[in-house]
Design an enzyme around this catalytic site. Structure first.
Site, PDB file in Angstrom:
ATOM      1  N   TYR A  23      47.223  40.673  32.696  1.00 33.72           N
ATOM      2  CA  TYR A  23      48.019  40.302  33.868  1.00 33.72           C
ATOM      3  C   TYR A  23      49.449  39.995  33.429  1.00 33.72           C
ATOM      4  O   TYR A  23      50.414  40.428  34.065  1.00 33.72           O
ATOM      5  CB  TYR A  23      47.372  39.094  34.537  1.00 33.72           C
ATOM      6  N   SER A  59      55.182  37.569  39.096  1.00 28.74           N
ATOM      7  CA  SER A  59      54.412  36.340  38.943  1.00 28.74           C
ATOM      8  C   SER A  59      55.102  35.476  37.906  1.00 28.74           C
ATOM      9  O   SER A  59      55.887  35.975  37.079  1.00 28.74           O
ATOM     10  CB  SER A  59      52.985  36.670  38.488  1.00 28.74           C
TER      11      SER A  59
END
Length: 204
Positions: free
Chosen positions: A108, A95
């Site tokens: 995350y 990501s």
């Protein structure tokens, strides 16, 4: 989309955290296609979107288990056969949070930074075995996790395919990421530039 794909397609439900599921998936794929030449390793669940200091350990561990350990599980399920054959390509979907940290996405961000570091090490290990390794770091992409927001997933998919064809180490899809990476590197290097030059002269 799967409907537009030319060739046989099978769908298998798999829990990336469950070894029996992973082994069964590999067996079914190899039975149907003979071997796995490309692995697109994409394990994920939505982030909790809360400050790190307000997060409980079970929440943190659950996300790390899926994103980071789940990615590792995919690697060790399909990677050894590619290494043995000296053929294949592994794409690991991280990501933009693995390149540039974001507030309230701490767990995350930690997972995706971990994925990128792990896979960069893997690329060094597999280079002598002729197995390609690509890290995809997309921004927000339209999916069930983003409730329809972000870039169309087909554009991200096309970028990943080009990355495989070009044996690219990194695939970045969102232009806005460039400024964030530059800012982060500047924050790391600029304050330490003089110190590092002094160390170089001392070592000489």
């Amino acid at each position: 989309t799967v409907a537009a794909f030319e060739g046989p397609v099978i769908g298998i439900v798999m829990d990336i955290t469950d070894e029996a599921h992973r082994l069964r998936t590999r067996s079914e794929a190899e039975t149907r296609f003979g071997r796995v030449d490309v692995l697109v390793n994409c394990a994920g669940t939505p982030p909790h979107k809360k400050p790190l200091l307000d997060m409980g350990l079970p929440e943190f561990e659950a996300l790390i288990r899926t994103h980071l350990i789940g990615t590792f599980n995919g690697l060790r399920t399909f990677g050894p056969a590619m290494r043995e054959r000296r053929r294949g390509h592994i794409v690991n979907v991280a990501s933009e949070c693995g390149m540039v940290p974001m507030a309230t996405l701490g767990e995350y961000t930690a997972a995706k930074f971990g994925v990128i570091g792990m896979v960069e090490a893997l690329a060094l290990e597999l280079a002598e075995h002729d197995v390609g390794v690509t890290i995809a770091a997309p921004g927000i992409t339209r999916s069930n996790m983003t409730i329809g927001m972000g870039m169309d997933a087909s554009h991200v998919g096309e970028a990943i395919v080009r990355g495989i064809e070009e044996d690219a180490r990194y695939v970045l899809t969102h232009p806005s990421l460039k400024a964030g990476i530059e800012h982060r590197l500047d924050a790391i290097l600029s304050p330490n530039a003089e110190r590092m030059r002094s160390e170089e002269h001392t070592s000489e």
